[in-house]
Structure formats: structure tokens, C-alpha cells
Design an enzyme around this catalytic site. Structure first.
Site, PDB file in Angstrom:
ATOM      1  N   SER A 198      20.034 -33.350 -29.527  1.00 17.79           N
ATOM      2  CA  SER A 198      21.508 -33.577 -29.320  1.00 17.79           C
ATOM      3  C   SER A 198      22.360 -32.954 -30.364  1.00 17.79           C
ATOM      4  O   SER A 198      23.417 -32.985 -30.444  1.00 17.79           O
ATOM      5  CB  SER A 198      22.066 -35.097 -29.108  1.00 17.79           C
ATOM      6  OG  SER A 198      21.290 -35.477 -27.752  1.00 17.79           O
ATOM      7  N   SER A 237      27.118 -39.125 -28.184  1.00 22.17           N
ATOM      8  CA  SER A 237      26.057 -38.371 -27.733  1.00 22.17           C
ATOM      9  C   SER A 237      25.786 -38.434 -26.183  1.00 22.17           C
ATOM     10  O   SER A 237      24.753 -38.292 -25.455  1.00 22.17           O
ATOM     11  CB  SER A 237      24.840 -38.879 -28.494  1.00 22.17           C
ATOM     12  OG  SER A 237      23.859 -37.738 -28.385  1.00 22.17           O
ATOM     13  N   LYS A 270      25.167 -30.503 -29.533  1.00 21.25           N
ATOM     14  CA  LYS A 270      26.465 -30.814 -29.332  1.00 21.25           C
ATOM     15  C   LYS A 270      27.536 -30.635 -30.217  1.00 21.25           C
ATOM     16  O   LYS A 270      28.686 -30.445 -29.695  1.00 21.25           O
ATOM     17  CB  LYS A 270      26.523 -32.279 -28.854  1.00 21.25           C
ATOM     18  CG  LYS A 270      25.387 -32.700 -27.635  1.00 21.25           C
ATOM     19  CD  LYS A 270      25.147 -34.149 -27.456  1.00 21.25           C
ATOM     20  CE  LYS A 270      24.640 -34.562 -26.105  1.00 21.25           C
ATOM     21  NZ  LYS A 270      24.014 -35.740 -26.074  1.00 21.25           N
ATOM     22  N   GLU A 320      21.208 -30.392 -21.337  1.00 19.46           N
ATOM     23  CA  GLU A 320      20.273 -31.933 -21.319  1.00 19.46           C
ATOM     24  C   GLU A 320      19.721 -31.844 -20.073  1.00 19.46           C
ATOM     25  O   GLU A 320      18.441 -32.634 -20.059  1.00 19.46           O
ATOM     26  CB  GLU A 320      21.598 -32.633 -21.356  1.00 19.46           C
ATOM     27  CG  GLU A 320      22.107 -32.878 -22.959  1.00 19.46           C
ATOM     28  CD  GLU A 320      21.170 -33.425 -23.973  1.00 19.46           C
ATOM     29  OE1 GLU A 320      19.874 -33.803 -23.609  1.00 19.46           O
ATOM     30  OE2 GLU A 320      21.635 -33.594 -24.999  1.00 19.46           O
TER      31      GLU A 320
END
Length: 295
Positions: A64, A128, A67, A164
């Protein structure tokens, strides 16, 4: 004071600085030496230019952490007038995938709602949210658009090909990669306003400060109340207790108002989650101690 005394004091001061830098490297190596993980670290003082890296070119799965890169791409389109933070995004129930980390889905389980881009960014960067992440990737035009934008910043060691949802496949956890050194370079460019305009730079920095994830990682190694703008990333484990990655990257504000960047990537981990978190916290503490004693 004699000239000889001045020279001696200057020499000792230089020696002390050199030894302190050496001590930090030694401390970091001691922290990671016996751990069942491959660790990459990059450290840089933004104002003073002190640098240190251990396995800085490690090709690490981002999880993550990507991001941050996606948010940069989104906010660049805000800068260009293609998007606006107050525009509404219609989120269908089918966009809120189950069996993934998603505070957005928890808040709006039935979906079919309009949320502002600002709200989706905050879910994605500060909390997240995996569903929010994929909505943003689609909004900007896909992973290739993110790749192209980061490439334009002069960042070489960065690859993004899957979102994702696609990372639900174990092999895809290894696809999106970067290095500690590349991350530190991008964080510095971002902080200095070389990637986004001033308003969007401040906006992203603040929602990174508001990150609610990884409180026992880098943040735990810093004094309570320290300003930390960061982004975390973690995979699950397989049947052999192998964790692909656990990462924390960020900008830390020192008591004197200066800042240092710390990019920590761990891959192929068989330590427990708690012990892995402590590795990151210990690295952050050692780095904080170095800069606060130096300054």
C-alpha cells in the site's frame, strides 16, 4: 584560547560527527542483522543533506505504499484542472469489494453513494482503503498513467502494473516494486514542491500526517506528538508464515524544525507481525536519536 585549542576542538567535533554517523549505521545493522527478513533502508536530511542507506537499491514490493504515488498522480490532475477535490464520485456497491481492508465499505456497506474526491483520497491515503485506491486508479486512467507520471519525475526504480483487487493473487504481490533510495528521492521532490503545486503539496502532506495505520511501526519509534507524514504497506502471510512485505515510508519533523526522510522496506519476512513492527520502530528511533543529537 590558543589557535592549537581551536584546531583541536574543531578536529574533535568533526571526529564526533563522523563517529555518530558510523554509530547509526552500526546500530541499524545490529537491528536487522539477525532478523528473518531482507531489509532496505534509506535516510536523508532534507535541509542538511546527510544521507545513509543500507540495501538502498533493494527491489521491494510496495504493497500500500503505492497509494502515495497514486495520490500524487490524482493531485497532479487536480493541479491541471482535470479533477477537483470537491467533485463527486458515484460509488456503486459492486465497487466495495469484500474480504479487503476498506473503512469506506464499513461506513457505506450498501454503496450507491456520492463521495467527494477529497473524501476518497482521505480514505485511501490516511486510512489505506483498498477500494478507494482502485477507484482512484480508475479515475486517473489506470496504472499506466501512474507509471508515466512517476517516470516523469525522474524516478527510475518504480513499477506499478496491478491494483489492489489484482493483488489478491499471491504472485501479484511481487509485481509493484520500488527501492528505498527511489522512495526517498520522490519524497524529497514532493516535500520541496517539485511534483505538485503548493496547495496540493500541503494537502497531501497533511493527510499523510493523519495516517491512522501503522501506529506501532515507524510512529512507535518516535516521541509522542512528533509530526510524521507517512504511508505504510503490508501483505498477508502464506501457509508457511511467509510475509511478502511490510513497509513504512515518511517525512519526520525534528524539534528544530528540520526534517528527515526515512524509507524502510522489509521483504520475505518470517518474523511475527509484532517483531517486524518493532524492527521498523527501532530503525525510526535510532534515526531520530542520531538527528536530534547531531542538531
Amino acid at each position: 584560547m590558543t589557535k592549537l585549542s581551536v584546531i583541536l576542538i574543531s578536529f574533535l567535533s568533526f571526529q564526533g560527527f563522523s563517529q555518530t554517523t558510523s554509530d547509526l549505521r552500526q546500530q541499524l545493522n545490529q537491528i536487522i542483522a539477525t532478523k528473518n527478513a531482507t531489509v532496505g533502508i534509506s535516510i536523508k536530511s532534507i535541509e542538511d543533506k546527510d544521507t545513509l542507506s543500507i540495501n538502498g537499491n533493494l527491489k521491494a514490493p510496495m504493497m500500500s505504499v503505492f497509494k502515495f504515488h497514486i495520490a500524487l498522480t490524482v493531485l497532479n490532475q487536480v493541479d491541471q484542472g482535470k479533477l477537483s477535490l470537491d467533485q463527486k464520485i458515484f460509488i456503486k456497491k459492486k465497487n466495495l469489494h469484500e474480504n479487503t481492508w476498506s473503512p469506506m465499505r464499513e461506513d457505506y456497506p450498501e454503496g450507491n453513494i456520492d463521495l467527494t474526491l477529497d473524501k476518497v483520497l482521505r480514505y485511501t491515503v490516511s486510512h489505506s482503503d483498498n477500494n478507494g485506491c482502485d477507484l482512484l486508479i480508475n479515475l486517473v486512467g489506470g496504472t499506466k498513467v501512474v507509471q508515466k507520471f512517476i517516470d516523469k519525475q525522474g524516478i527510475k526504480d518504480f513499477v506499478i502494473k496491478v491494483n489492489e483487487k489484482q493483488m489478491e493473487s499471491w504472485k501479484n504481490l511481487y509485481v509493484n516494486t520500488t527501492t528505498p533510495l527511489a522512495t526517498t528521492e520522490l519524497l524529497e521532490k514532493f516535500y520541496k514542491g517539485e511534483v505538485l503545486k503548493e496547495n496540493t503539496t500541503q494537502y497531501l502532506y497533511q493527510i499523510m500526517v493523519e495516517t491512522s495505520r501503522g501506529l506501532t511501526w515507524m510512529k512507535a519509534g518516535l516521541p509522542q506528538g512528533t509530526e510524521l507524514a507517512h504511508r505504510t504497506g503490508i501483505s498477508g502471510t502464506n501457509d508457511n508464515n511467509l510475509r511478502v512485505a511490510m513497509n513504512d515510508i515518511g517525512i519526520v519533523k525534528l524539534p528544530n524544525g528540520k526534517h528527515f526522510i526515512l524509507s524502510v522496506y522489509l521483504k520475505e519476512i518470517t518474523e511475527s507481525k509484532e517483531d517486524t513492527e518493532k524492527i521498523i520502530a527501532d530503525i525510526a528511533k535510532a534515526t531520530w536519536d542520531y538527528f536530534t543529537r547531531k542538531n
